[in-house]
Design a protein around this motif. Structure first.
Motif, PDB file in Angstrom:
ATOM      1  N   ASP A 110       0.873  -1.178   0.000  1.00 48.04           N
ATOM      2  CA  ASP A 110       0.000   0.000   0.000  1.00 48.04           C
ATOM      3  C   ASP A 110       0.908   1.225   0.000  1.00 48.04           C
ATOM      4  O   ASP A 110       1.510   1.566   1.016  1.00 48.04           O
ATOM      5  CB  ASP A 110      -0.904  -0.029   1.231  1.00 48.04           C
ATOM      6  CG  ASP A 110      -1.960   1.066   1.180  1.00 48.04           C
ATOM      7  OD1 ASP A 110      -2.088   1.712   0.123  1.00 48.04           O
ATOM      8  OD2 ASP A 110      -2.635   1.282   2.201  1.00 48.04           O
ATOM      9  N   LEU A 111       1.018   1.883  -1.147  1.00 43.21           N
ATOM     10  CA  LEU A 111       2.009   2.938  -1.333  1.00 43.21           C
ATOM     11  C   LEU A 111       1.428   4.320  -1.093  1.00 43.21           C
ATOM     12  O   LEU A 111       0.231   4.550  -1.272  1.00 43.21           O
ATOM     13  CB  LEU A 111       2.592   2.864  -2.743  1.00 43.21           C
ATOM     14  CG  LEU A 111       3.246   1.522  -3.114  1.00 43.21           C
ATOM     15  CD1 LEU A 111       3.603   1.487  -4.581  1.00 43.21           C
ATOM     16  CD2 LEU A 111       4.480   1.284  -2.242  1.00 43.21           C
ATOM     17  N   ALA A 112       2.294   5.229  -0.686  1.00 41.58           N
ATOM     18  CA  ALA A 112       1.881   6.601  -0.386  1.00 41.58           C
ATOM     19  C   ALA A 112       2.641   7.555  -1.284  1.00 41.58           C
ATOM     20  O   ALA A 112       3.644   7.195  -1.898  1.00 41.58           O
ATOM     21  CB  ALA A 112       2.176   6.915   1.079  1.00 41.58           C
ATOM     22  N   PRO A 113       2.190   8.809  -1.390  1.00 36.36           N
ATOM     23  CA  PRO A 113       3.023   9.818  -2.037  1.00 36.36           C
ATOM     24  C   PRO A 113       4.319   9.982  -1.242  1.00 36.36           C
ATOM     25  O   PRO A 113       4.393   9.614  -0.070  1.00 36.36           O
ATOM     26  CB  PRO A 113       2.167  11.087  -1.968  1.00 36.36           C
ATOM     27  CG  PRO A 113       0.785  10.618  -1.681  1.00 36.36           C
ATOM     28  CD  PRO A 113       0.930   9.361  -0.884  1.00 36.36           C
ATOM     29  N   GLY A 114       5.331  10.552  -1.835  1.00 35.70           N
ATOM     30  CA  GLY A 114       6.573  10.766  -1.121  1.00 35.70           C
ATOM     31  C   GLY A 114       7.449   9.543  -1.124  1.00 35.70           C
ATOM     32  O   GLY A 114       7.496   8.781  -2.091  1.00 35.70           O
ATOM     33  N   LEU A 115       8.174   9.336  -0.009  1.00 34.96           N
ATOM     34  CA  LEU A 115       9.184   8.284   0.069  1.00 34.96           C
ATOM     35  C   LEU A 115       8.622   7.027   0.723  1.00 34.96           C
ATOM     36  O   LEU A 115       8.213   7.036   1.874  1.00 34.96           O
ATOM     37  CB  LEU A 115      10.390   8.791   0.864  1.00 34.96           C
ATOM     38  CG  LEU A 115      11.544   7.804   1.070  1.00 34.96           C
ATOM     39  CD1 LEU A 115      12.087   7.308  -0.261  1.00 34.96           C
ATOM     40  CD2 LEU A 115      12.658   8.458   1.899  1.00 34.96           C
ATOM     41  N   ASN A 116       8.606   5.935  -0.042  1.00 30.00           N
ATOM     42  CA  ASN A 116       8.184   4.632   0.451  1.00 30.00           C
ATOM     43  C   ASN A 116       9.434   3.763   0.585  1.00 30.00           C
ATOM     44  O   ASN A 116      10.156   3.534  -0.392  1.00 30.00           O
ATOM     45  CB  ASN A 116       7.210   3.964  -0.526  1.00 30.00           C
ATOM     46  CG  ASN A 116       5.914   4.736  -0.686  1.00 30.00           C
ATOM     47  OD1 ASN A 116       4.913   4.436  -0.049  1.00 30.00           O
ATOM     48  ND2 ASN A 116       5.921   5.729  -1.578  1.00 30.00           N
ATOM     49  N   VAL A 117       9.677   3.264   1.792  1.00 31.40           N
ATOM     50  CA  VAL A 117      10.857   2.447   2.047  1.00 31.40           C
ATOM     51  C   VAL A 117      10.422   1.014   2.316  1.00 31.40           C
ATOM     52  O   VAL A 117       9.478   0.777   3.086  1.00 31.40           O
ATOM     53  CB  VAL A 117      11.664   3.002   3.234  1.00 31.40           C
ATOM     54  CG1 VAL A 117      12.723   2.001   3.672  1.00 31.40           C
ATOM     55  CG2 VAL A 117      12.327   4.313   2.860  1.00 31.40           C
ATOM     56  N   VAL A 118      11.115   0.056   1.679  1.00 31.89           N
ATOM     57  CA  VAL A 118      10.840  -1.367   1.869  1.00 31.89           C
ATOM     58  C   VAL A 118      12.062  -1.980   2.537  1.00 31.89           C
ATOM     59  O   VAL A 118      13.183  -1.910   1.996  1.00 31.89           O
ATOM     60  CB  VAL A 118      10.544  -2.066   0.535  1.00 31.89           C
ATOM     61  CG1 VAL A 118      10.258  -3.555   0.778  1.00 31.89           C
ATOM     62  CG2 VAL A 118       9.371  -1.404  -0.165  1.00 31.89           C
TER      63      VAL A 118
END
Length: 584
Positions: free
Chosen positions: A19-27
């Protein structure tokens, strides 16, 4: 941006939803948990190469599905719509790979070729990693990066392209007219001969039908006179006539009228018969006069008949070539005249084009030179800015050089200096982004001079410097961007990713807590092992759970000291993210 990605049956992943968001997504996640499979799944979704070995053991297929929310005029959405996808409420992308190796792709509920999915993917996501087709894979991509660095270069490029398009269209038209000159001359000569032939005959509308009737009449003139003479004798009477009768039909009708006339007052029916006989007498009298007039007009004229037949033969010759009727012949003549005017006007058009090209060519050369100068200046600034960024990203000895060169060509575009160079719609320049990875090393094309992790950092530096302006893609993915670094360099990588994330959506797979601390959304790939099969899932972590994940990443445990260190790291990252941007 990408809203979510669902992965099923891929490697160690049973089912995972990002479930991704605007901005920085870290995995993040433990070694072997499947972080790499997340990037692999994204690659499949974007049209990457499929391999049946990726299918999870025991599963019949791997499937990846994603949803992208885009502006209505975004290139990815436009291309998907051209392929027949339903893009009413965003774009759904799907890819499946069967255990037997068969791969399928879908866009907006419609089955499409893998190549189409790839085209859409290139417009949607830029993946930067060692095994990926990243954006600096060709000289043309290098030029796009440079042209997107400064608005003035983009403006000069648009000016050059506008002049180029006009110049190219005129030159192509002139070449076409010149190459067809011989054929055009032959066609014009043929039309002139045909028009002269038609003009010599000078056919008139309807003339063929009129002559056909006259020919028939003149050919049977004797028979026509004989028939009319006999009819006149029978009507008017003639002592020498056909059967020796002394009176004709007129005389008989007159006698019949006289026979009835005395008795008309005694019977209305008889009176009506008398009236009708009288009317018939008047008609017969007029008809007799007309037949006599016809006999006067009928001519037996062999000379006229010969001329009519010759004229008809001339018309027939025209009709064999140019139309079934005289009207069609005349229509062909009108069309041919217009075509001839066009053909004869092509020479004048060539002269007109050459005069226009003589004006446009120097202006195009000046526009190309101005664009070259602007690119050369921008290249120095871009190289310096990216080099400064690389120093912050643990590449202190690296030096980026953006080369802008031209190639001489004897039939190329003439510049104000008199030099002739190769040119295209994008100007006169060849752009090459080169990297000297160590002090004293010669710059080499960046894809050959950097390792996978270094490539990701170079691309990160470029994207930060250009604020993503060199690309229309809304999402950037970085894999191995932190390879071989740690500590302060990791903090700088995280800060630069956060900086880029202010302009676009960023997805990064990392093993560094220093990078993960800058995330707007932190996703963890977790692996469970029941002794039979391994399955991975993806969960979002926040608050205390996120602090514990950062602690695990830093020290491998969740001790009090590790948690306290993680809290400090997170607070420091958030403080830096909230700092005002330079110039604001």
């Amino acid at each position: 941006m990408l809203r979510d990605i669902t992965i099923r049956g891929l490697g160690v992943i049973d089912e995972a939803v990002l479930d991704l968001a605007p901005g920085l997504n870290v995995v993040t996640g433990e070694t072997g948990a499947g972080k790499t499979m997340v990037v692999t799944g994204l690659g499949l979704l974007l049209g990457g190469r499929a391999d049946s070995e990726l299918v999870r053991t025991g599963a019949d297929r791997t499937s990846v599905e994603g949803f992208a929310d885009l502006e209505a005029d975004h290139p990815a959405l436009v291309r998907a719509a051209e392929a027949g996808a339903d893009v009413t409420d965003g774009l759904i992308l799907a890819r499946s790979v069967a255990a037997q190796g068969r791969s399928r792709a879908h866009l907006g509920g419609r089955s499409v070729p893998i190549s189409t999915l790839s085209e859409v993917g290139e417009r949607l996501v830029a993946v930067h990693g060692q095994a990926d087709q990243w954006r600096l894979r060709s000289a043309e991509e290098h030029r796009v990066v440079l042209d997107g660095f400064e608005p003035e270069v983009g403006r000069l490029l648009e000016d050059f392209q506008r002049r180029y398009d006009e110049h190219h269209a005129l030159a192509a038209e002139a070449d076409r007219l010149r190459s067809a000159a011989r054929e055009r001359a032959r066609e014009a000569d043929g039309l002139r001969v045909a028009l002269e032939e038609i003009e010599a005959v000078d056919p008139q509308p309807g003339e063929d039908e009129e002559l056909r009737g006259e020919d028939d009449r003149l050919s049977h003139a004797d028979a026509l006179r004989d028939g009319a003479s006999r009819a006149h004798a029978l009507l008017a009477g003639d002592d020498s006539a056909w059967d020796g009768a002394s009176g004709g039909a007129l005389a008989a009708l007159g006698e019949a009228v006289s026979a009835l006339e005395p008795w008309t007052g005694h019977d209305p029916a008889l009176a009506d018969l008398h009236r009708r006989l009288a009317e018939l007498t008047y008609v017969a009298s007029d008809l007799t006069t007309d037949v006599a007039g016809y006999l006067t007009d009928v001519e037996v004229d062999p000379g006229r008949l010969s001329w009519v037949q010759e004229r008809r033969a001339e018309l027939t010759r025209l009709q064999r070539k140019y139309g079934d009727t005289v009207e069609e012949v005349l229509a062909w003549s009108r069309d041919a005249s217009r075509t001839l005017l066009t053909l004869e006007g092509d020479d004048a058009r060539i002269e007109e084009i050459e005069a226009r090209l003589a004006q446009l060519t120097p202006r195009l050369g000046a526009a190309g030179a101005a664009l070259h100068d602007a690119r050369a200046a921008a290249a120095e600034r871009l190289g310096a800015a990216v080099t400064a960024e690389l120093r912050r990203l643990s590449m202190p000895r690296a030096h980026l050089v953006v080369g802008v060169t031209t190639q001489a060509h004897e039939r190329g575009l003439e510049l104000p200096s008199g030099e002739r160079v190769r040119y295209s719609r994008n100007g006169i320049d060849e752009v090459d982004i080169a990297l000297a990875a160590n002090a004293g090393a010669p710059p080499r094309t960046v894809t050959r001079a950097a390792s996978g992790g270094e490539l990701s950092r170079v691309m990160l530096a470029i994207e930060v410097v250009t604020h993503g302006g060199s690309s229309t893609v809304p999402t950037f993915v970085f894999d191995e961007v932190d390879a071989g670094i740690g500590g302060k360099a990791g903090v700088e990588v995280g800060a630069r990713l956060a900086e880029l994330a202010r302009e676009a959506q960023v997805i990064v797979v990392t093993h560094l807590a220093q990078v993960a601390a800058y995330a707007d959304r932190h996703l963890v790939v977790r692996k469970a092992d029941d002794g039979q099969v391994a399955a991975s899932g993806v969960v979002e972590v926040a608050g205390d759970e996120r602090v514990r994940e950062l602690a695990r990443m830093m020290s491998g445990d969740e001790s009090g000291a590790a948690v306290e260190h993680a809290q400090q790291l997170l607070a420091s990252a958030q403080e830096r993210v909230n700092e005002p941007r330079e110039g604001t």
